[in-house]
Enzyme design. Sequence first.
Site, PDB file in Angstrom:
ATOM      1  N   GLY A  10       5.264   0.307  -8.842  1.00 47.45           N
ATOM      2  CA  GLY A  10       4.762  -0.276  -6.754  1.00 47.45           C
ATOM      3  C   GLY A  10       3.362  -0.725  -7.010  1.00 47.45           C
ATOM      4  O   GLY A  10       2.729  -0.229  -7.716  1.00 47.45           O
ATOM      5  N   CYS A  43      -0.107   5.852 -11.871  1.00 47.83           N
ATOM      6  CA  CYS A  43      -0.814   4.948 -10.401  1.00 47.83           C
ATOM      7  C   CYS A  43      -1.881   3.472 -12.080  1.00 47.83           C
ATOM      8  O   CYS A  43      -2.079   3.555 -12.319  1.00 47.83           O
ATOM      9  CB  CYS A  43      -2.173   5.821 -10.325  1.00 47.83           C
ATOM     10  SG  CYS A  43      -2.314   4.393  -8.471  1.00 47.83           S
ATOM     11  N   LEU A  44      -1.411   1.846 -11.512  1.00 49.51           N
ATOM     12  CA  LEU A  44      -1.873   1.183 -12.087  1.00 49.51           C
ATOM     13  C   LEU A  44      -3.394   0.973 -11.914  1.00 49.51           C
ATOM     14  O   LEU A  44      -4.098  -0.075 -12.726  1.00 49.51           O
ATOM     15  CB  LEU A  44      -1.114   0.394 -11.478  1.00 49.51           C
ATOM     16  CG  LEU A  44       0.252  -0.538 -11.536  1.00 49.51           C
ATOM     17  CD1 LEU A  44       0.556  -1.747 -11.123  1.00 49.51           C
ATOM     18  CD2 LEU A  44       0.624  -0.280 -13.497  1.00 49.51           C
ATOM     19  N   HIS A  68       4.006   7.467  -2.371  1.00 50.14           N
ATOM     20  CA  HIS A  68       3.071   7.072  -2.882  1.00 50.14           C
ATOM     21  C   HIS A  68       1.819   6.295  -2.914  1.00 50.14           C
ATOM     22  O   HIS A  68       0.791   6.129  -2.597  1.00 50.14           O
ATOM     23  CB  HIS A  68       3.146   6.617  -5.024  1.00 50.14           C
ATOM     24  CG  HIS A  68       2.124   6.535  -5.825  1.00 50.14           C
ATOM     25  ND1 HIS A  68       1.627   7.933  -6.807  1.00 50.14           N
ATOM     26  CD2 HIS A  68       0.856   5.035  -6.054  1.00 50.14           C
ATOM     27  CE1 HIS A  68       0.537   7.001  -7.380  1.00 50.14           C
ATOM     28  NE2 HIS A  68       0.434   5.823  -6.983  1.00 50.14           N
ATOM     29  N   GLU A  69       2.629   5.063  -2.303  1.00 54.72           N
ATOM     30  CA  GLU A  69       2.027   3.597  -1.829  1.00 54.72           C
ATOM     31  C   GLU A  69       1.887   3.200  -0.863  1.00 54.72           C
ATOM     32  O   GLU A  69       0.148   3.200  -0.235  1.00 54.72           O
ATOM     33  CB  GLU A  69       3.181   2.119  -2.456  1.00 54.72           C
ATOM     34  CG  GLU A  69       4.368   2.222  -3.586  1.00 54.72           C
ATOM     35  CD  GLU A  69       2.460   2.622  -4.856  1.00 54.72           C
ATOM     36  OE1 GLU A  69       1.651   1.297  -4.747  1.00 54.72           O
ATOM     37  OE2 GLU A  69       3.062   2.504  -5.997  1.00 54.72           O
ATOM     38  N   HIS A  96      -1.535   4.806  -0.496  1.00 54.80           N
ATOM     39  CA  HIS A  96      -2.933   4.294  -0.729  1.00 54.80           C
ATOM     40  C   HIS A  96      -3.517   3.584   0.458  1.00 54.80           C
ATOM     41  O   HIS A  96      -4.873   3.098   0.624  1.00 54.80           O
ATOM     42  CB  HIS A  96      -2.573   3.380  -2.101  1.00 54.80           C
ATOM     43  CG  HIS A  96      -2.454   3.215  -3.496  1.00 54.80           C
ATOM     44  ND1 HIS A  96      -3.872   3.701  -4.287  1.00 54.80           N
ATOM     45  CD2 HIS A  96      -1.130   3.588  -4.167  1.00 54.80           C
ATOM     46  CE1 HIS A  96      -3.549   4.241  -5.497  1.00 54.80           C
ATOM     47  NE2 HIS A  96      -2.047   3.823  -5.186  1.00 54.80           N
TER      48      HIS A  96
HETATM   49 NI    NI Z   1      -0.899   4.428  -7.313  1.00 50.16          NI
END
Ligand code: NI
Length: 163
Positions: free
Chosen positions: A43, A91-92, A133-134, A137
């Site tokens: 994601g 999370c990236l 989660h996305e 953001h």
């Molecule tokens: Ni994230």
Amino acid sequence: MREILRWPDPRLGTVCAPVSDVASVAGLVADMFETMYAAPGRGLAAPQVGALVRVFVMDAGWKSGEKTPLACLNPRIVAASDRLVTGEEACLSIPGVTAEVTRPDAITLAFTDPEGAAQVLELTGFAATCAQHELDHLDGLVHFDRLEPAARAALVADYEALA
Ligand code: NI
């Protein structure tokens, strides 16, 4: 390919603006898929690449062999299950640290697709977690922000120790 911002970059704490012109984000969506798969992740939200608009991409299945790309513009949760689940989230933008976050197990997600069509999807399990989660953001929230203060402080310390 776009550079993925690292938390606590202030752009990751920004409430993003709605997309008004679908065509204007076509290049962004394509870049975000490429960046997400290369990371590799499941994601990616637009603010993670510095674009402060309400767009995310995800693919809950590709790491287990089934590619299911999904791009959501102006997503919103229109229903959520009472049943909650706690799962480990990565999370990236926060590499090296995962957080145990509790969220609804199932959601109904309304969004505009990249062609400009209104869509409604029922998501469960990992896909529901990933979409939530996305979507966080896009409201300037990361998984840390869903934790109790003590757990948050401990994980932030872990993350800072990696830097
Ligand atoms: Ni994230």
